[in-house]
Each structure stands twice: as C-alpha cells, then as structure tokens.
Design an enzyme around this catalytic site. Structure first.
Site, PDB file in Angstrom:
ATOM      1  N   GLY A  82      11.319-131.676 -72.020  1.00 20.57           N
ATOM      2  CA  GLY A  82      11.474-130.917 -70.783  1.00 20.57           C
ATOM      3  C   GLY A  82      12.818-130.229 -70.687  1.00 20.57           C
ATOM      4  O   GLY A  82      13.411-130.174 -69.614  1.00 20.57           O
ATOM      5  N   TYR A 122       5.560-143.063 -57.432  1.00 20.82           N
ATOM      6  CA  TYR A 122       6.690-142.442 -58.122  1.00 20.82           C
ATOM      7  C   TYR A 122       7.683-143.517 -58.558  1.00 20.82           C
ATOM      8  O   TYR A 122       8.192-143.490 -59.687  1.00 20.82           O
ATOM      9  CB  TYR A 122       7.381-141.419 -57.220  1.00 20.82           C
ATOM     10  CG  TYR A 122       8.600-140.795 -57.851  1.00 20.82           C
ATOM     11  CD1 TYR A 122       8.496-140.019 -59.007  1.00 20.82           C
ATOM     12  CD2 TYR A 122       9.875-140.983 -57.312  1.00 20.82           C
ATOM     13  CE1 TYR A 122       9.607-139.451 -59.594  1.00 20.82           C
ATOM     14  CE2 TYR A 122      10.995-140.414 -57.887  1.00 20.82           C
ATOM     15  CZ  TYR A 122      10.857-139.654 -59.033  1.00 20.82           C
ATOM     16  OH  TYR A 122      11.974-139.101 -59.626  1.00 20.82           O
ATOM     17  N   SER A 145      13.816-127.030 -70.987  1.00 22.92           N
ATOM     18  CA  SER A 145      13.904-125.579 -70.831  1.00 22.92           C
ATOM     19  C   SER A 145      14.783-125.165 -69.661  1.00 22.92           C
ATOM     20  O   SER A 145      15.187-124.007 -69.557  1.00 22.92           O
ATOM     21  CB  SER A 145      12.505-124.968 -70.673  1.00 22.92           C
ATOM     22  OG  SER A 145      11.839-125.504 -69.550  1.00 22.92           O
ATOM     23  N   LYS A 148       6.896-127.137 -72.238  1.00 19.54           N
ATOM     24  CA  LYS A 148       5.663-126.363 -72.152  1.00 19.54           C
ATOM     25  C   LYS A 148       5.909-124.896 -71.835  1.00 19.54           C
ATOM     26  O   LYS A 148       5.025-124.061 -72.027  1.00 19.54           O
ATOM     27  CB  LYS A 148       4.754-126.941 -71.053  1.00 19.54           C
ATOM     28  CG  LYS A 148       4.220-128.336 -71.343  1.00 19.54           C
ATOM     29  CD  LYS A 148       3.105-128.697 -70.385  1.00 19.54           C
ATOM     30  CE  LYS A 148       3.579-128.673 -68.956  1.00 19.54           C
ATOM     31  NZ  LYS A 148       2.484-128.996 -68.010  1.00 19.54           N
TER      32      LYS A 148
END
Length: 288
Positions: free
Chosen positions: A25, A176, A27, A50
């Site tokens: 993750g 969570y 990016s 992604k």
C-alpha cells in the site's frame, strides 16, 4: 521535509544502501513517506499497491510513487497488485529478489478501516478489513520470510497499535479493533516464533492523526488536517527503528513520537498538528 531535518543526529547519517524494502500500500500516505525515508538513505524500494491509474479522490499511483522514490535517491520498482492475493504478494517478493537480490525489510502498511456500529457494519466491510489487515500482513510476511532469514539486517515493521484492552477501544469499533490488534498479535507472535532467526518484528503506530488523504476525505477534513501531524513523523520513526539492530526492536510496539523523543528529537512542531493535535485511535490521553 520537516522530518528530514529533525532526525539528523539519529537517522540521516544512517545508510540503507544495498538494503531492499518491500512496502504494501505504498502509493501514497504513510507507506510512501516511509518508502521515501528509506530511499533518501539509498534503499532499494519495491512498492506493492493496486493504484495503477489515478484515483478521482486520492493523489498518486504506484508509478508516481516509484518516481518519487528515485528522485529521493533510491531505486524503485512498482508492482501493481493486491495484498489480499497470494499470487500478487509472491510476485512482489519475486520482483524484489530479481531486481535487488533479496529482501531485508518488509513494511506491512496496507490497511482498511470501517468504524460503523456492529449492527450497521456490512459483511463486505468486515471481510475487507480482515482480508487486507490480517490476511495481507500474513501473506506478505510469510512470502518474505525465506529471504529475510538470509539478510544480515532483517526487519518486519507492521503499522499496528500497542494492545490497549480498555473498554473504550474494545467497544468503539470491535471489528476494526480486531483487525488491527490481529496485525499486532501476528507481529508479537512472529517475534517469539522466530526469536533466533535474526529478524526484528516490531509495530509502529502514530500518537496523533496523520494528515493523509484518508483524513482529508472525512467530514470536516480540512480542520482535521490542521490538527494532524505530517506523514514524515511516521517515516522518521520508522527509519529510526529500522536503523537499529534487529534484536533490539524484536517484539516491540512503538509510538512514533516516543521513538523520536528517545532518539533525541526534542521539538515535534515541524511535523505540524498545532499545539493540541488529535490523538489517534487506541492512544489514551497522557495522565502526566
């Protein structure tokens, strides 16, 4: 960047040359900030994310992130993939080995959050948090383990909180909480399971909100960002952890500000957030 100056005595002179870091993750946000912190010290960086095409509400792609890594002084490779998929994770690790000869550091950064009440939380969101947060952390770490065991300075840094079992946090958003504590428990478990393997398994969590797109896109996002610190505080804390001998951090859970204070940083104001930044989830008010 603010953090680049404040940690001069502890991290800026630490070379990451010839060390290869794989970030899930990565990016944008904290993951990218950590990648850039390593890149400034000469690291090879593999980013698994992604985002191949620009998102309408979020900045950057995995390809622009790699360009930033290389501009910062590191070598970078983008792997477009999903941390939930075993074949994509394997491809990320294979890419690191093919391009750079191995894996020295894994940063389990990819994460999903949904804080609706249990009776309002969809099964889809439940599965998403479990799949990205717990399964993704497991898959990436498992795939990297054979290579980490051959590294002279191996670390697995997981962005997850210290275990806080107060009713406040257990009851706030149980699913969570379960997913993030699951990440922490995996890290602590691996620290014990591989205690003699020379790998430093540790967790890092922010004391305060961090000014990322996730915060910006919340209601009243602009006001929240003003009371949030910049992602560079997490990057500088991560670099400080990853610069230590693996055995010294194995089995530890860290808070970013405490890492930097221990490293000799006396002024956190360059990271922003004002005089009273918002404490992050799972972080209690200080009593002293």
């Amino acid at each position: 960047m603010p953090g680049h100056d404040t940690t001069d005595s502890t991290t800026d002179r630490t070379s990451f040359a010839d060390r290869t870091i794989v970030v899930s993750g990565g990016s944008r946000g904290i993951g990218l900030a950590i990648a850039l912190g390593a890149a400034r010290r000469g690291a090879n960086v593999v980013l698994l994310a992604k985002t191949a095409e620009p998102h309408p509400r979020l900045p950057g792609t995995v390809h622009t992130a790699v360009a930033e890594v290389e501009a910062a002084g590191g070598k970078g490779v983008a792997v477009v993939g999903d941390v939930r998929k075993e074949e994509d994770v394997a491809r990320a690790i294979d890419t690191a080995v093919e391009h750079f000869g191995g894996v020295d550091i894994v940063v389990n950064n990819a994460s999903a959050i949904a804080t609706e009440a249990t009776d309002q939380l969809s099964v889809k969101k439940f599965d998403l948090m479990m799949d990205i947060n717990v399964r993704g952390t497991f898959l990436l770490t498992k795939a990297a383990l054979p290579h980490l065991q051959q590294s002279q300075s191996a670390h697995v840094l997981t962005l997850a909180p210290p275990l806080n079992l107060s009713a406040k946090w257990l009851g706030a958003h149980p699913t969570y909480t379960l997913s993030k504590y699951g990440m922490t428990l995996l890290s602590l478990g691996w620290a014990a399971e591989y205690a003699d393997a020379g790998i430093g398994f540790s967790c890092l969590w922010p004391e305060t909100y961090i000014a990322t797109s996730a915060v910006t896109n919340l209601a009243e996002g602009d006001a929240l960002v003003k009371a949030s610190r910049s992602p560079e505080i997490m990057a500088d804390a991560a670099v400080a952890i990853l610069s230590q001998p693996s055995a010294d951090v194995n089995g530890q859970t860290f808070i970013d500000s405490e890492v930097l204070t221990k490293a000799g940083v006396t002024d956190l104001s360059p990271y922003g957030g004002g005089d009273d930044p918002i404490l992050d989830i799972f972080v209690d008010e200080r009593t002293s």
